[in-house]
Design an enzyme around this catalytic site. Structure first.
Site, mmCIF file in Angstrom:
data_model
loop_
_atom_site.group_PDB
_atom_site.id
_atom_site.type_symbol
_atom_site.label_atom_id
_atom_site.label_comp_id
_atom_site.label_asym_id
_atom_site.label_seq_id
_atom_site.Cartn_x
_atom_site.Cartn_y
_atom_site.Cartn_z
ATOM 1 C CE LYS A 78 -4.467 0.977 0.447
ATOM 2 N NZ LYS A 78 -5.617 0.245 -0.096
ATOM 3 N N GLY A 178 -20.668 6.330 4.870
ATOM 4 C CA GLY A 178 -19.746 6.767 3.826
ATOM 5 C C GLY A 178 -20.294 6.456 2.451
ATOM 6 C CB VAL A 179 -22.804 7.727 0.356
ATOM 7 C CG1 VAL A 179 -23.665 6.784 1.164
ATOM 8 C CG2 VAL A 179 -22.976 9.164 0.839
ATOM 9 N N GLY A 180 -19.173 7.628 -0.628
ATOM 10 C CA GLY A 180 -18.253 8.104 -1.668
ATOM 11 C C GLY A 180 -18.339 7.192 -2.879
ATOM 12 C CG ASN A 181 -15.180 7.275 -5.689
ATOM 13 O OD1 ASN A 181 -15.902 8.093 -6.245
ATOM 14 N ND2 ASN A 181 -13.906 7.513 -5.444
ATOM 15 C CB VAL A 182 -17.028 1.778 -2.443
ATOM 16 C CG1 VAL A 182 -17.638 0.390 -2.291
ATOM 17 C CG2 VAL A 182 -15.641 1.674 -3.052
HETATM 18 P P1 NAI Z 1 -14.189 7.741 -1.025
HETATM 19 O O1 NAI Z 1 -13.183 8.712 -0.514
HETATM 20 O O2 NAI Z 1 -14.728 7.905 -2.396
HETATM 21 O O3 NAI Z 1 -15.450 7.700 -0.031
HETATM 22 C C1 NAI Z 1 -15.354 7.735 1.344
HETATM 23 C C2 NAI Z 1 -16.563 8.509 1.850
HETATM 24 O O4 NAI Z 1 -16.609 8.426 3.275
HETATM 25 C C3 NAI Z 1 -16.530 10.006 1.504
HETATM 26 O O5 NAI Z 1 -17.775 10.376 0.945
HETATM 27 C C4 NAI Z 1 -16.282 10.679 2.846
HETATM 28 O O6 NAI Z 1 -16.871 11.968 2.915
HETATM 29 C C5 NAI Z 1 -16.937 9.707 3.794
HETATM 30 N N1 NAI Z 1 -16.478 9.757 5.175
HETATM 31 C C6 NAI Z 1 -15.231 9.994 5.676
HETATM 32 N N2 NAI Z 1 -15.246 9.905 7.014
HETATM 33 C C7 NAI Z 1 -16.511 9.574 7.378
HETATM 34 C C8 NAI Z 1 -17.148 9.326 8.614
HETATM 35 N N3 NAI Z 1 -16.496 9.385 9.760
HETATM 36 N N4 NAI Z 1 -18.474 9.002 8.608
HETATM 37 C C9 NAI Z 1 -19.168 8.933 7.450
HETATM 38 N N5 NAI Z 1 -18.608 9.181 6.237
HETATM 39 C C10 NAI Z 1 -17.304 9.487 6.203
HETATM 40 O O7 NAI Z 1 -13.540 6.297 -0.818
HETATM 41 P P2 NAI Z 1 -13.983 4.936 -1.492
HETATM 42 O O8 NAI Z 1 -13.124 4.655 -2.653
HETATM 43 O O9 NAI Z 1 -15.455 4.920 -1.637
HETATM 44 O O10 NAI Z 1 -13.540 3.875 -0.373
HETATM 45 C C11 NAI Z 1 -14.306 3.703 0.800
HETATM 46 C C12 NAI Z 1 -13.674 2.622 1.657
HETATM 47 O O11 NAI Z 1 -13.626 1.402 0.944
HETATM 48 C C13 NAI Z 1 -12.237 2.893 2.096
HETATM 49 O O12 NAI Z 1 -12.007 2.364 3.379
HETATM 50 C C14 NAI Z 1 -11.408 2.142 1.078
HETATM 51 O O13 NAI Z 1 -10.136 1.790 1.561
HETATM 52 C C15 NAI Z 1 -12.283 0.926 0.879
HETATM 53 N N6 NAI Z 1 -12.070 0.264 -0.385
HETATM 54 C C16 NAI Z 1 -12.244 0.946 -1.557
HETATM 55 C C17 NAI Z 1 -12.067 0.291 -2.763
HETATM 56 C C18 NAI Z 1 -12.332 0.963 -4.071
HETATM 57 O O14 NAI Z 1 -12.470 0.266 -5.085
HETATM 58 N N7 NAI Z 1 -12.445 2.284 -4.108
HETATM 59 C C19 NAI Z 1 -11.633 -1.108 -2.802
HETATM 60 C C20 NAI Z 1 -11.561 -1.752 -1.514
HETATM 61 C C21 NAI Z 1 -11.733 -1.063 -0.358
#
Ligand code: NAI
Length: 349
Positions: A78, A178-182
């Site tokens: 990582k 957390g409603v980001g990308n995933v």
């Molecule tokens: P992202 O950055 O697009 O989304 C994360 C979301 O969580 C954001 O909308 C952010 O505002 C929100 N957030 C941050 N702190 C928070 C809290 N305390 N309470 C509620 N919401 C909060 O990230 P992504 O890519 O969606 O990844 C999410 C998780 O999934 C991470 O832990 C990442 O390591 C894991 N992951 C992601 C993969 C991927 O394909 N993107 C693959 C495997 C794991």
């Protein structure tokens, strides 16, 4: 010597510093026993270099386990980069990171993680070929891995709803932290299935938009772990579950994408003792790395679908092992992963 210490000793750390480019971070290589150490690049705020190192080590170890459990020919690593305090040139910073990746000559393969996107991977690719998650060529695996991660988590939820709640996922209420990308992609899949949603995110604008689109209720970020729901899906950052938060969980199932959801191994046991079924993150969130692997190894799109849709089956194997051994699912997953890594190392020797 316990495994944690062993893992810590085995991990190789590469400090990344390029002041002119604003680069400050670390690459952690946990294992190359099954192939190049693959794992995304996190771009986040850290209070200190020590905090960043701890995160890199945990995430790299998680990638070793995730890749082994997904039966990928990849090890675990990582990269964790600190977001600079002042103004910075983003493309320059990621090009500098790309030069560091190149120095490892293929021992580390990078891709997106929290805080990074396809454009960053494109910048990295001007310096090294050891990067995936690049802009997609039509018909080929590539691009943002998040929809694949969401698809795998959704498949695992469908399976768990049927086997542990005796219902279709569409008849369940799912709370997503957390409603980001995933998390966003997962919310859309769940909404399409008919499931009811409760959403929480620190980004209130993103949250409000998605809640309107999916007809979801919203919860506060400190409340979401304790809301009344059938399934709780952590999709933000790690370390969600500790003795305090676990005491509040009302959902019967935890199944989400966030890496390292348990603060400690014992928290997996705590969840089990509370009667909550925990679907280990390293088993259910491998969809993205499967897509990354396919892009890097030249597999076709059908192979990605086949492997991502195999998430439920892989989860079922881990849960069966957990039952057989009478241990919490996280411990069953970790032991299976370690077994595969040991076997891979022995074959390579
Ligand atoms: P992202 O950055 O697009 O989304 C994360 C979301 O969580 C954001 O909308 C952010 O505002 C929100 N957030 C941050 N702190 C928070 C809290 N305390 N309470 C509620 N919401 C909060 O990230 P992504 O890519 O969606 O990844 C999410 C998780 O999934 C991470 O832990 C990442 O390591 C894991 N992951 C992601 C993969 C991927 O394909 N993107 C693959 C495997 C794991």
């Amino acid at each position: 010597m316990n495994n944690h210490t062993q893992d810590k000793l085995d991990t190789e750390y590469f400090v990344l510093r390029d002041e002119a480019a604003g680069l400050d971070g670390m690459i952690a290589l946990h294992s190359t026993a099954l192939g190049p150490a693959a794992g995304g690049c996190r771009f986040w705020h850290y209070p200190s270099h020590e905090a960043l190192t701890v995160d890199a080590a945990r995430l790299a170890r998680g990638m070793t386990y995730k890749n082994a459990l997904a039966e990928l020919p990849l090890g675990g690593g990582k990269a964790v980069l600190r977001v600079p305090e002042g103004p910075y040139d983003r493309a320059k910073l990621f090009r500098a990171f790309g030069r560091e990746v190149e120095k490892l000559r293929g021992r580390y393969l990078t891709a997106e993680d929290v805080g990074t996107c396809v454009a960053d991977m494109e910048a990295i690719s001007s310096e090294t070929a050891h990067v995936a998650g690049l802009a997609q060529v039509p018909g080929r695996p590539g691009g943002d891995p998040s929809p694949w991660t969401a698809r795998g988590v959704f498949g695992a939820m469908e399976y768990l709803a049927q086997t542990h709640l005796d219902r279709a996922i569409g008849d369940c209420t799912v709370a997503i932290q957390g409603v980001g990308n995933v998390g966003g992609a997962l919310a859309r899949l769940l909404h399409a299935s008919g499931a009811k949603l409760v959403l929480a995110d620190t980004n209130s604008e993103r949250l409000a938009k998605l809640a309107i689109e999916t007809g979801a209720d919203v919860a506060g970020v400190n409340e979401v772990c304790g809301v009344k729901a059938d399934i709780l899906a952590p999709c933000a950052l790690g370390g969600v579950f500790n003795a305090t938060t676990i005491a509040k969980v009302k959902a019967r199932i935890v199944c989400g994408a966030a890496n390292n959801q348990l603060a400690t191994e014992e928290d997996g046991v705590r969840l089990a003792e509370r009667g909550v079924l925990y679907a280990p993150d390293c088993v259910v969130n491998a969809g993205g790395i499967i897509n990354v692997a396919a892009e890097h190894l030249g597999w076709d799109a059908a192979e990605v679908v086949r492997r991502v849709d195999g998430t439920a089956e892989r989860l079922a194997r881990v849960l069966a092992r957990s039952d057989q051994l009478g241990v919490a699912p996280n411990l069953a997953a970790d032991s299976l992963a370690r077994e595969r890594v040991r076997r891979g190392a022995a074959l390579a020797a």
